[in-house]
Scaffold this motif. Structure first.
Motif, mmCIF file in Angstrom:
data_model
loop_
_atom_site.group_PDB
_atom_site.id
_atom_site.type_symbol
_atom_site.label_atom_id
_atom_site.label_comp_id
_atom_site.label_asym_id
_atom_site.label_seq_id
_atom_site.Cartn_x
_atom_site.Cartn_y
_atom_site.Cartn_z
ATOM 1 N N GLU A 138 0.817 -1.219 0.000
ATOM 2 C CA GLU A 138 0.000 0.000 0.000
ATOM 3 C C GLU A 138 0.848 1.264 0.000
ATOM 4 O O GLU A 138 0.402 2.329 -0.409
ATOM 5 C CB GLU A 138 -0.960 0.003 1.197
ATOM 6 N N ARG A 139 2.105 1.151 0.480
ATOM 7 C CA ARG A 139 2.937 2.365 0.530
ATOM 8 C C ARG A 139 3.269 2.895 -0.862
ATOM 9 O O ARG A 139 3.747 4.012 -1.003
ATOM 10 C CB ARG A 139 4.206 2.110 1.347
ATOM 11 N N PHE A 140 3.076 2.064 -1.904
ATOM 12 C CA PHE A 140 3.348 2.527 -3.267
ATOM 13 C C PHE A 140 2.098 3.041 -3.956
ATOM 14 O O PHE A 140 2.106 3.287 -5.159
ATOM 15 C CB PHE A 140 3.958 1.395 -4.095
ATOM 16 N N GLY A 141 1.018 3.155 -3.228
ATOM 17 C CA GLY A 141 -0.211 3.659 -3.833
ATOM 18 C C GLY A 141 -1.050 2.560 -4.443
ATOM 19 O O GLY A 141 -2.028 2.820 -5.136
ATOM 20 N N VAL A 142 -0.671 1.310 -4.181
ATOM 21 C CA VAL A 142 -1.468 0.197 -4.698
ATOM 22 C C VAL A 142 -2.444 -0.239 -3.604
ATOM 23 O O VAL A 142 -2.032 -0.541 -2.491
ATOM 24 C CB VAL A 142 -0.565 -1.002 -5.066
ATOM 25 N N SER A 143 -3.719 -0.238 -3.920
ATOM 26 C CA SER A 143 -4.667 -0.721 -2.918
ATOM 27 C C SER A 143 -5.595 -1.753 -3.546
ATOM 28 O O SER A 143 -5.884 -1.712 -4.737
ATOM 29 C CB SER A 143 -5.474 0.446 -2.339
#
Lengths: 182, 521
Positions: free
Chosen positions: A73-78
């Motif tokens: 999630e820290r890379f903007g992937v949810s």
């Protein structure tokens, strides 16, 4: 509560820097696609996962992406619950005939622009199960596939490399935000 | 008197003729007539035999049915046959509710006719093939297929009444999870009834196995249910080895035990965290998923695969251990033991967890027994069943197995059983590594005699797991049937959800964690 805090203090941060995405991997994943995602999704990717008939090995490794080592999630992937909220459809398994319509409907429920990622050997090429009276085989037999992440199952690193490459996130842009690895 | 003679005598007393059968290697078996199939189950039920699975096979122009019964550590196979043109049998389901879905599976795939089966609805079949076409029946012709429609006409059982409403869920679920449909009937918050509709991941595993060589079968078996790769591969391998009378080197057997316990630990640890997470206790999930990840990385480093797929090969295992690796693994065990202690201590008595897990998803001992639940689902509801203890196969025959049994039958009890099993597995693995025999890690399988049959029985992390294998004349697989423990877990979920609130379904489901792929096949 004290026991919980003590445990958290003792374990510390386990999160690791993301894997390197080399030029060849980027090439394989299609540079054109990266530009499109960058332009359309602004470095943020909402994914709807559909198991279209996998053995559940791929699901275990997709789950692992959320553990503290990868913390995707820290890379903007949810990962989102509704296809209405999703930019990408991540499909695992060969497409069983019993899931064919459900998969098509999920894809239709997504708003454009949207793309499809096939994760795992079965989704990429039919894998162990292939096509049969019960299975359509690879995802591309049913939906247009934009990115393939092979592996049986793909490891979390493979999945991350595939997703991050698709997002064109590399080590240099995220290393400041992820802290030291434990 | 052996259990087989005992049941044989009882059957004779009610006028059922039996003959001894030795077609399945090393397994006591009785042949009865197709019409006596159901009545024999009634006698077995009255004698407290546990029903452990049933499957069909076609050979020499006949339809064969098999059913496995268990009592204490003894197993007994019943078999009957009927002509392929009209394979009619009476049903076990009226006597053993656990038989319901396995019989419907055989009906859909083989065209077995159960004259008195109480449920005429399809199970594994959706809309991919018509009712009168049976994919595993030898007379089934190849069909050309277009798009497959959704199975929207399946006749769910409905409840009516003031304030009763239906909640359809799936097949595509909100999380990262396998597909299946759940039909809830609820009044207010309370679940009155849950009906499961599975079969969405059916990809024809039994058909795909036909014609494979032993190595090819194990490759497939490892993918019956990805979380049980070792369990299913070992069961299939054991079935083949028994069929051909192969001797597996002791070192290979010890390493298989090690692999199976590693699989158990990984799944238990992951699930314990996930159960806590389903009631909002995310701390547990973060901590256990970290431990699971380290465990899986070690799997890849030493055994070449994070989920241990393809580590079991015909006649042995694929990877040997050197002394450095043994030291590493033993250090890992010590580290994990230390790491889980403070965590399990918290999970055991944290007030907010107790609030949500104690009394939730209660499965009575009677229901668990009637449904044939094994593994942690059975053990948490008073069923002291564990193959490693009751009918120990190598390497467990030399190990001390303390079966952790609880009587409460709720989610908390299932968590406690799984925590105890993690501790036990760590002890077993230490013992296996300490006493690892020297020698080869695999031996070639002898050529199978034509029509050789074997049954493999392994205590997987979900419970008792079975595999039936029959070879053809050329040494290839003619029939493979894997019976995952989930066949008896899914019906238990329908029972234990009664009276719980809809919002507790995820935690109840996770606490039993049936495999979809393992039963859809």
């Amino acid at each position: 509560m004290l026991r919980i805090l003590h445990q958290l203090w003792r374990v510390g941060v386990a999160t690791e820097p993301p894997p390197a995405t080399d030029a060849a991997a980027l090439e394989a994943l299609g540079l054109e696609l990266h530009r499109a995602i960058e332009a359309r999704f602004r470095h943020s990717l909402a994914i709807r996962v559909v198991d279209a008939g996998s053995c559940n090995g791929c699901e275990l490794e997709i789950h692992a992406l959320a553990n503290p080592y990868y913390d995707i999630e820290r890379f903007g992937v949810s990962f989102v619950a509704s296809p209405r909220h999703a930019d990408a459809l991540l499909v695992t398994g060969p497409v069983s005939r019993h899931m064919e319509t459900a998969l098509r409907r999920t894809w239709r429920a997504m708003s454009a622009p949207k793309f499809v990622i096939a994760a795992g050997q079965c989704a990429c090429g039919g894998g162990e199960f292939g096509g049969s009276y019960a299975s359509c085989g690879a995802v591309e037999k049913v939906l247009p596939v934009d990115v393939k992440i092979p592996g049986c199952p793909p490891s979390p690193e493979d999945l991350m490399r595939g997703l991050l490459a698709a997002l064109r996130v590399d080590e240099t842009t995220v290393s400041e935000s992820c802290g030291e690895s434990a | 008197m052996s259990a087989k003679q005992d049941l044989g005598t009882q059957l004779h007393q009610v006028g059922i003729n039996t003959r001894s059968y030795s077609g399945v290697a090393n397994l006591p078996a009785l042949i009865i007539s197709a019409a006596d199939w159901g009545p024999a189950a009634a006698v077995a039920k009255a004698q407290d035999w546990r029903w452990a699975g049933s499957w069909a096979d076609t050979d020499a122009g006949r339809m064969h049915l098999y059913a496995l019964l268990a009592q204490g550590g003894e197993y007994l196979l019943l078999t009957a046959q009927a002509p392929l043109e009209r394979p009619e049998f009476t049903s076990h389901t009226p006597h053993y509710p656990a038989a319901d879905r396995l019989e419907r599976h055989a009906r859909d795939l083989f065209g077995v006719i159960y004259s008195d089966h109480p449920d005429g609805r399809r199970w594994t079949r959706h809309q991919a093939w018509p009712q009168d076409w049976h994919p595993l029946h030898p007379a089934a012709e190849v069909r050309t297929q277009g798009r497959t429609a959704a199975d929207s006409s399946y006749p769910f059982i409905t409840l009516r009444g003031d304030g009763v409403f239906e909640i359809p869920v799936g097949p595509v679920h909100a999380g990262i999870i396998e597909p299946g449909h759940f039909r809830f009937h609820a009044a207010g918050e309370t679940v009155l009834r849950l009906e499961e509709r599975l079969g969405y991941t059916h990809k024809g595993i039994e058909a795909l196995a036909v014609g494979r060589n032993p190595a090819g079968l194990l490759h497939l078996a490892a993918r019956v249910s990805g979380d049980s790769a070792v369990t299913h591969a070992w069961a299939a391998s054991q079935a083949m080895e028994r069929a051909v009378g192969a001797t597996v080197p002791p070192r290979a057997l010890a390493l298989r035990g090690l692999l199976a316990e590693r699989e158990r630990v990984a799944n238990h640890i992951g699930d314990i965290g996930a159960i806590c997470n389903d009631v909002g206790f995310a701390f547990a999930q973060v901590q256990t998923s970290r431990l699971r990840e380290r465990w899986q990385r070690r799997n890849r480093e030493i055994f070449g695969h994070r989920l241990l797929m393809d580590s079991v090969v015909p006649g042995g295992v694929a990877h040997d251990l050197n002394t450095t690796q043994i030291t590493t693994l033993r250090a890992d065990h010590a580290t994990l033991r230390q790491a889980v202690e403070p965590l399990f201590d918290i999970f055991d008595d944290h007030p907010s967890l107790e609030d949500r897990l104690v009394t939730t998803g209660h499965l009575s001992a009677e229901d668990a027994g009637a449904l044939g639940c094994t593994g942690y689902v059975g053990k948490a509801s008073g069923q002291a069943l564990d193959l490693r203890h009751d009918a120990p196969y190598a390497p467990y025959h030399e190990l001390l197995i303390n079966v952790p049994v609880q009587s409460e039958g709720d989610v908390a009890a299932r968590v406690r059983v799984r925590m105890a099993e993690v501790h036990m597995s760590l002890d077993l693995m230490d013992h296996l590594l300490r006493t690892l025999p020297v020698g080869d890690i695999h031996a070639p399988l002898p050529n199978p005699p034509a029509a050789a049959c074997g049954l493999g029985l392994i205590e997987g992390w979900r419970g008792e797991t079975l595999a039936f294998v029959r070879f053809d004349a050329s040494g290839c697989i003619a029939r493979y049937f894997p019976r995952d423990a989930s066949w008896f877990i899914w019906p238990a979920l329908e029972r234990l959800i009664h009276g719980n609130i809809v919002a507790d379904f995820p935690v109840c489901n996770k606490s039993v964690n049936g495999s979809y792929a393992g039963v859809d096949l």
